[in-house]
Design a protein around this motif. Structure first.
Motif, short mmCIF file in Angstrom:
data_model
loop_
_atom_site.label_atom_id
_atom_site.label_comp_id
_atom_site.label_asym_id
_atom_site.label_seq_id
_atom_site.Cartn_x
_atom_site.Cartn_y
_atom_site.Cartn_z
N ASP A 279 76.52 50.10 55.59
CA ASP A 279 76.30 50.13 57.05
C ASP A 279 75.25 51.16 57.46
O ASP A 279 75.48 51.98 58.34
CB ASP A 279 77.61 50.40 57.79
N SER B 241 72.22 42.41 60.06
CA SER B 241 73.33 41.91 60.88
C SER B 241 73.61 40.43 60.68
O SER B 241 74.43 39.86 61.37
CB SER B 241 73.03 42.18 62.35
N ARG C 125 66.93 49.22 60.38
CA ARG C 125 66.06 48.98 61.52
C ARG C 125 64.66 49.54 61.28
O ARG C 125 63.66 48.91 61.58
CB ARG C 125 66.68 49.60 62.77
N ASN D 74 72.53 51.24 59.36
CA ASN D 74 71.82 50.46 60.37
C ASN D 74 70.49 51.07 60.78
O ASN D 74 69.52 50.35 61.02
CB ASN D 74 72.70 50.28 61.61
#
Length: 120
Positions: free
Chosen positions: A84, A97, A90, A86
């Motif tokens: 996880d 996702s 990004r 993120n």
């Protein structure tokens, strides 16, 4: 009636405090000091600035990290999805996702130490 309101407020406050406590995170430990491991540790930090600095120090770009780097024998896309990460996903323009998974919540609250090894 007053004791009911007091107990209700204390329950709400305790519930809110429980929700805002940080979940015990995964701890990543570098197996060696190779450039691949340094890049994987930067990805695992989940911090854009750390990742950018490491990329600059190692003179590699986003394409090399996202397409060619392996972290613990996983592609970077699979690695950021598994843990996880993120913010790293990004920054590297990795779509993390789109996968569906089932998490064991009892296991998620235990700290996990992962020994990191990057591409050779």
């Amino acid at each position: 009636m007053i004791s009911f309101k007091a107990s209700l407020y204390s329950t709400v406050l305790l519930g809110a405090a429980t929700l805002t406590t940080p979940v015990m995170a995964t701890t990543f430990v570098a197996a060696d000091s190779s450039p691949g491991t340094q890049a994987c540790m930067a990805v695992a930090s989940n911090k854009r600035l750390t990742l950018l600095r490491t990329m600059k120090d190692l003179r590699i770009d986003k394409h090399v990290i996202s397409k060619k780097l392996l972290c613990n024998d996983l592609s970077v896309g699979d690695f950021v999805t598994l843990y996880d990460l993120n913010k790293s996903a990004r920054f590297l323009n990795i779509e993390a996702s789109t996968s569906t998974s089932i998490k064991d919540l009892a296991r998620a609250n235990k700290p996990l130490v992962v020994i990191m090894a990057g591409s050779k």
